[in-house]
Structures are given as structure tokens and as C-alpha cells.
Design a protein around this motif. Structure first.
Motif, short mmCIF file in Angstrom:
data_model
loop_
_atom_site.label_atom_id
_atom_site.label_comp_id
_atom_site.label_asym_id
_atom_site.label_seq_id
_atom_site.Cartn_x
_atom_site.Cartn_y
_atom_site.Cartn_z
N ILE A 64 51.95 37.65 29.11
CA ILE A 64 52.32 38.31 30.37
C ILE A 64 51.08 38.60 31.21
O ILE A 64 51.04 38.30 32.41
CB ILE A 64 53.13 39.60 30.08
CG1 ILE A 64 54.52 39.22 29.60
CG2 ILE A 64 53.20 40.47 31.32
CD1 ILE A 64 55.38 40.41 29.25
N VAL A 65 50.06 39.20 30.57
CA VAL A 65 48.85 39.54 31.33
C VAL A 65 48.18 38.28 31.85
O VAL A 65 47.74 38.20 33.01
CB VAL A 65 47.89 40.36 30.46
CG1 VAL A 65 46.52 40.48 31.12
CG2 VAL A 65 48.46 41.74 30.20
N ALA B 102 49.59 35.39 32.53
CA ALA B 102 50.38 34.84 33.64
C ALA B 102 50.19 35.68 34.89
O ALA B 102 50.10 35.15 36.01
CB ALA B 102 51.86 34.78 33.25
N ALA B 103 50.11 37.02 34.70
CA ALA B 103 49.90 37.89 35.86
C ALA B 103 48.56 37.60 36.52
O ALA B 103 48.46 37.54 37.75
CB ALA B 103 49.98 39.36 35.42
N VAL B 104 47.52 37.39 35.67
CA VAL B 104 46.21 37.05 36.22
C VAL B 104 46.29 35.74 36.98
O VAL B 104 45.71 35.59 38.06
CB VAL B 104 45.16 36.99 35.09
CG1 VAL B 104 43.86 36.39 35.61
CG2 VAL B 104 44.89 38.38 34.53
N CYS B 105 47.05 34.76 36.44
CA CYS B 105 47.25 33.49 37.14
C CYS B 105 47.82 33.75 38.53
O CYS B 105 47.31 33.23 39.54
CB CYS B 105 48.23 32.60 36.37
SG CYS B 105 47.55 31.85 34.89
N ALA B 106 48.87 34.57 38.58
CA ALA B 106 49.54 34.82 39.86
C ALA B 106 48.59 35.51 40.84
O ALA B 106 48.47 35.11 42.00
CB ALA B 106 50.78 35.68 39.63
N VAL B 107 47.87 36.55 40.34
CA VAL B 107 46.99 37.31 41.23
C VAL B 107 45.85 36.43 41.74
O VAL B 107 45.52 36.45 42.94
CB VAL B 107 46.44 38.55 40.50
CG1 VAL B 107 45.38 39.24 41.34
CG2 VAL B 107 47.56 39.51 40.16
N THR B 108 45.26 35.63 40.83
CA THR B 108 44.14 34.78 41.29
C THR B 108 44.63 33.72 42.27
O THR B 108 43.89 33.32 43.17
CB THR B 108 43.44 34.10 40.11
OG1 THR B 108 44.42 33.47 39.28
CG2 THR B 108 42.64 35.08 39.30
N TRP C 259 37.82 39.70 34.96
CA TRP C 259 39.08 39.00 34.69
C TRP C 259 39.13 38.53 33.24
O TRP C 259 40.15 38.67 32.56
CB TRP C 259 39.22 37.80 35.62
CG TRP C 259 39.43 38.15 37.05
CD1 TRP C 259 38.53 38.02 38.06
CD2 TRP C 259 40.62 38.70 37.65
NE1 TRP C 259 39.07 38.45 39.24
CE2 TRP C 259 40.34 38.87 39.02
CE3 TRP C 259 41.86 39.06 37.15
CZ2 TRP C 259 41.28 39.39 39.90
CZ3 TRP C 259 42.80 39.57 38.01
CH2 TRP C 259 42.50 39.73 39.38
N ILE D 99 41.92 39.52 30.40
CA ILE D 99 42.74 38.52 29.69
C ILE D 99 42.50 38.63 28.19
O ILE D 99 43.44 38.66 27.38
CB ILE D 99 42.39 37.10 30.16
CG1 ILE D 99 42.77 36.91 31.63
CG2 ILE D 99 43.09 36.06 29.30
CD1 ILE D 99 42.28 35.60 32.20
#
Lengths: 92, 230
Positions: free
Chosen positions: B162-163, B165-171, B189, B193
Motif C-alpha cells: 500500500i505504501v 503504491a501510494a508513493v507511486c501515485a504521489v510521485t 522516499w 518505502i
């Protein structure tokens, strides 16, 4: 010179342990050979200057996989015992 | 017997081929070593292995964390867990050993996570230690205590993915590139992760040892009973 001898011995013991973990009649001893094999392969990775891989091999390849195989062995023997009925000792 | 000889010959041939391949490797690195080392200062970490795993090839590591999650989901779908061979309440030596070893293991896992930015270490190695700690707890007969936190465990298992994927979305929102960190913030980052991945990896590896999904009503029975069927 000392290091060459060390590397040679390391290679030799790795091959012997690999063979024994595949061919030992006593499954328990084979598993122990496998765990020792993992630790020595970790040493080999250190000699190849790959300490990251060595850490992962020692922890995952030897430690956790060894624990998993050991618990699988215990379950296997328990099932065998249940199947053969009254036998107390696991067959060697 | 002849098949054994065949296998032997094939193995020797394989061994010779591998040996030849290793011997014919170029002495000097010709791949991406130079390029990746040159970009190291921009990656946010100084350990090249961590830079490759979490920055240059972060997508691969995301999939690896996903594979671990899939593994535990598969094991949990197959069967209910059993107690390890025996409860060890009657082994005071092991219990007192655990009291000393467990905090050290947790501390070492955190240390490996932290040092991964500068030297060999990282989330997978630290997670493996954490997994080992959980296996020890279960061997000590305390599996019930661990598995009582069912929801927390499930949350921990998916935390890494989840984290990540969230980092993927935010970046993607920030820079337009998947896992392309804004300049100068790579280290932060990566630490975010890796911290989440550490928890998930540790829990996954540790709970795999239990060999099945935790199940409240089964935890009380010491012996396997074939009566329940799926």
C-alpha cells in the motif's frame, strides 16, 4: 596463498554439502546439510564482495528456508506416523 | 544405472559450460556500472545496491513486495495453520533466551534498515531478521499471542504494497514519472518505502512459518483433527 586455500576448501565443502543435502538417506541430516550449505554460500558471497547478497542468503536462504523445511519435515513425519498407526519412532 | 551415468555426464557438461562462461566474462565491467555509480549522488542514498533496488529499479522492488504478499495469500488460502510441533512452555531456558534475543533482533532489523542507505543492509535483510524473530516467538510456544492480533497482522502484511503504491501515485502527481522522486528528496522516499516494506517482509516471512491462516477456534486444540473439512 592462504585465501586461495580457503576458497578452494570453501568450494569443496559447498559441493560436498550440496551433494549430501540431495542424497543423504536420513532426511533430517539432509536438511541440516542444506542449512549449513546456505551459510557457506553466504561466506562465498562475502568472498565475491557481495555482502548484500550474503546477508540475504544467510537470513532467508539458510535461516528461514531451513526453519520452513524443518517444520515441513516435522509435519511429514507426523502424517507418516498417523498413517502407519502405532509406530512411535519416525522411520529412519 | 545408465541413467545415473547420463545425469553425471550432463552435469559435468553443464559444469564445464558454466565454468567456460565465467572464464569468458570481461574483466572490466562493461554494463551499467559506470552510469549507475555516476548518478549515485542524485539517488538519495550512498549504497549503490539500495540505489538500484529502490531508486533506479524501484518498479521491480514493488513487484517483489507484491510477490511476497501473494505468497502469504496463497498459503492462507490453502489451509489453516497448525501449531508448531510442540509448545515449549516447559523449556525455561528457551524462554529466557527469547527475552534477551528478541529485543536485539528487533533492534538489529531497524539498524539494517537504517544502514541500508550507506552500507550493505536494507528492508529485505532487516525483514528477514524480523521474520526470524517471529519464528522464534512461535517456537517458544507463543504463536497464540502473535496471532491474536489478526487484523493488525493483516494490515501489516499489506502495508508494504500500500505504501509503495501510494508513493507511486504521489510521485506521479509530483513529477509525472512512476517512482521518479523529486530532485533531492530521494533518500526520504526510499526510507518511507523501506520502513513499510520492512514490516510487511518481516511479517510475511514469519507468518509463512505458521504454514496457514490463523484461525481462532483452531488455536485451542493442540492436535490435528481430521474432522473439520473445507
Amino acid at each position: 596463498m592462504m585465501l586461495q586455500i580457503f576458497d578452494g576448501l570453501l568450494l569443496l565443502v559447498i559441493v560436498v554439502l550440496a551433494w549430501r543435502s540431495l542424497n543423504d538417506r536420513d532426511v533430517f541430516r539432509a536438511v541440516i546439510s542444506f542449512i549449513a550449505l546456505g551459510l557457506l554460500i553466504a561466506v562465498a558471497w562475502v568472498r565475491l564482495r557481495a555482502p548484500d547478497v550474503a546477508l540475504a542468503e544467510a537470513a532467508v536462504g539458510s535461516g528461514l528456508t531451513g526453519a520452513l523445511i524443518l517444520s515441513a519435515l516435522v509435519r511429514m513425519r507426523r502424517r507418516e506416523r498417523a498413517a502407519t498407526g502405532t509406530r512411535r519412532e519416525a522411520p529412519k | 544405472m545408465t541413467s545415473r551415468v547420463m545425469v553425471g555426464v550432463l552435469s559435468l557438461a553443464m559444469c564445464a559450460a558454466l565454468g567456460w562462461a565465467v572464464q569468458s566474462l570481461p574483466v572490466r565491467p562493461t554494463g551499467l556500472t559506470g552510469a549507475s555509480l555516476a548518478k549515485l549522488p542524485e539517488s538519495g542514498v550512498t549504497n549503490p545496491v539500495t540505489a538500484v533496488l529502490l531508486n533506479y529499479r524501484g518498479y521491480d522492488t514493488l513487484l517483489e513486495v507484491g510477490v511476497l504478499l501473494l505468497a502469504i495469500v496463497a498459503v492462507w488460502s490453502l489451509r489453516r495453520g497448525e501449531w508448531p510441533a510442540s509448545d515449549l512452555h516447559d523449556r525455561p531456558l528457551l524462554m529466557s533466551l527469547l527475552r534477551v534475543v528478541l529485543p536485539v533482533l528487533v533492534l538489529a532489523a531497524g539498524y539494517l534498515l537504517w544502514i541500508g542507505a550507506f552500507a550493505p543492509g536494507g528492508a529485505f535483510q532487516g525483514g528477514a531478521l524480523l521474520g526470524g524473530a517471529i519464528v522464534l516467538v512461535m517456537l517458544g510456544g507463543l504463536a497464540r499471542r502473535v496471532l491474536a492480533y489478526d487484523r493488525l497482522l493483516r494490515a501489516g502484511l499489506v502495508l508494504g504494497v500500500i505504501v509503495f503504491a501510494a508513493v507511486c501515485a504521489v510521485t506521479m502527481l509530483l513529477t509525472g514519472g512512476l517512482l521518479q522522486f523529486p530532485a533531492g528528496t530521494g533518500g526520504t522516499w526510499i526510507m518511507v518505502i523501506e520502513s513499510a516494506a520492512l514490516v510487511s517482509i518481516g511479517l510475511t516471512l514469519g507468518l509463512l512459518y505458521f504454514g496457514g491462516r490463523p484461525n481462532g477456534d483452531r488455536l485451542d486444540s493442540e492436535h490435528r483433527r481430521p474432522a473439520h473439512h473445507a
